[in-house]
Enzyme design. Structure first.
Site, short mmCIF file in Angstrom:
data_model
loop_
_atom_site.label_atom_id
_atom_site.label_comp_id
_atom_site.label_asym_id
_atom_site.label_seq_id
_atom_site.Cartn_x
_atom_site.Cartn_y
_atom_site.Cartn_z
N CYS A 1 -24.77 15.99 -14.03
CA CYS A 1 -25.75 15.24 -14.82
C CYS A 1 -26.98 14.84 -14.00
CB CYS A 1 -25.07 14.05 -15.50
SG CYS A 1 -26.01 13.48 -16.93
N HIS B 1 -20.10 15.18 -17.38
CA HIS B 1 -19.44 14.37 -16.35
C HIS B 1 -17.94 14.62 -16.30
CE1 HIS B 1 -22.75 11.37 -15.81
NE2 HIS B 1 -23.04 11.71 -17.05
N GLU C 1 -16.11 13.86 -14.00
CA GLU C 1 -15.54 12.72 -13.27
C GLU C 1 -15.16 11.57 -14.20
OE1 GLU C 1 -18.70 13.54 -13.37
OE2 GLU C 1 -20.06 11.84 -13.05
N1 GLN Z 1 -30.75 10.86 -17.88
C1 GLN Z 1 -30.34 10.55 -16.56
C2 GLN Z 1 -31.42 10.93 -15.53
O1 GLN Z 1 -32.46 11.33 -15.89
C3 GLN Z 1 -29.03 11.28 -16.21
C4 GLN Z 1 -27.91 10.70 -17.00
C5 GLN Z 1 -26.56 10.81 -16.36
O2 GLN Z 1 -26.38 11.16 -15.21
N2 GLN Z 1 -25.58 10.46 -17.16
O3 GLN Z 1 -31.19 10.78 -14.38
#
Ligand code: GLN
Length: 276
Positions: free
Chosen positions: A98, A247, A249
């Site tokens: 992410c 994610h 995790e």
């Molecule tokens: N939208 C977040 C960002 O721009 C990432 C979101 C996440 O890691 N759950 O960093």
């Protein structure tokens, strides 16, 4: 049997790093022992907050969280350049989930120039917050072919990015990208030596996508044939670098961590042999 210690770090500046460490331990316990006669490995999982801790690592995870915050804290901890060296110069195995995927992209949009920096390593451009706000977070059973046939994985998407474009893999790809509005790019960096170049991998492989893109665009009134479904790209790999929009995790399911550990065990063993 000779034991080799493999140290895997999780960048612990912000976000879901504890969850990654827990799942790494669970995944390591689930790995089969290597065949008789080959070296066995002992895993060490550490939280990384300093360049000295990063230096101990054979491989690294960048967790989900907020990529802007992670990048700002990394800059003030003098970690940005060492991280770029780790991923792009030494080409050690690195996985971003992410926010981590955003940091590993060569280009990211929806970002004010000067607002955050990227590490880079994956020749892709990511679209941040692709599915909308926090309240539009969702969980979807995903088909992940790299885990085996019909392997459904409970994927959690929280303000997740997607890979909207695979960039041509050569020096200077950032030039076009940085002329786009609200787009930032990572500084370029060459691989250190033969072993690092070998780990680099020239092609970006799409490892998984999320169906629904065509239907969504059609729903927004775009003239799109929903049957010609390619999906949103949500898992990619390029040599030593792996990125997922979701994610793992946060699920307690260690299969992707185990898959990643198995590969990095092989590549770390090979590098150690080559450097002997
Ligand atoms: N939208 C977040 C960002 O721009 C990432 C979101 C996440 O890691 N759950 O960093």
């Amino acid at each position: 049997m000779q034991m080799v210690t493999i140290t895997v770090g999780v960048l612990a500046l912000q976000g879901a790093f504890i969850e990654h460490i827990q799942l790494l331990k669970k995944a390591a316990a689930s790995l089969d022992t290597p065949p008789q006669g080959s070296q066995d490995s002992h895993w060490e999982f550490i939280e990384v907050r300093t360049p000295q801790e990063l230096e101990r690592c054979d491989a690294l995870i960048l967790p989900g969280g907020e990529s802007t915050t992670i990048s700002l804290v990394a800059a003030s901890s003098n970690l940005l350049e060492p991280l770029r060296d780790f991923v792009k110069f030494h080409r050690k195995p690195t996985w971003g989930t992410c926010a981590g995927l955003i940091l590993l992209a060569e280009s990211a949009n929806r970002t004010k120039k000067g607002g955050q920096e990227l590490i880079g390593g994956l020749d892709v451009s990511v679209n941040r917050n692709h599915f909308g706000r926090q309240t539009e977070s969702f969980q979807a059973p995903l088909d992940l072919p790299f885990l085996g046939q019909n392997a459904s994985f409970p994927a959690v998407f929280i303000r997740a990015p997607v890979v909207e474009k695979i960039l041509p893999s050569h020096e200077g790809i950032q030039v076009d990208e940085q002329n786009r509005e609200e787009t930032i790019v990572a500084p370029s960096k060459q691989a250190k030596d033969q072993a690092a170049r070998a780990a680099m991998g020239s092609e970006v492989e799409v490892l998984a996508s999320l169906p629904g893109r065509a239907a969504r665009l059609a729903g927004e009134g775009k003239n799109i044939d929903a049957d010609k479904e390619a999906g949103d790209i949500i898992a990619v790999r390029q040599g030593n670098v792996f990125g997922t929009s979701f994610h793992p995790e946060l699920t307690g399911d260690p299969r992707i961590h185990a898959w990643w550990l198995r590969q990095l065990r092989d590549s770390v063993m090979q590098r150690r042999k080559a450097s002997r």
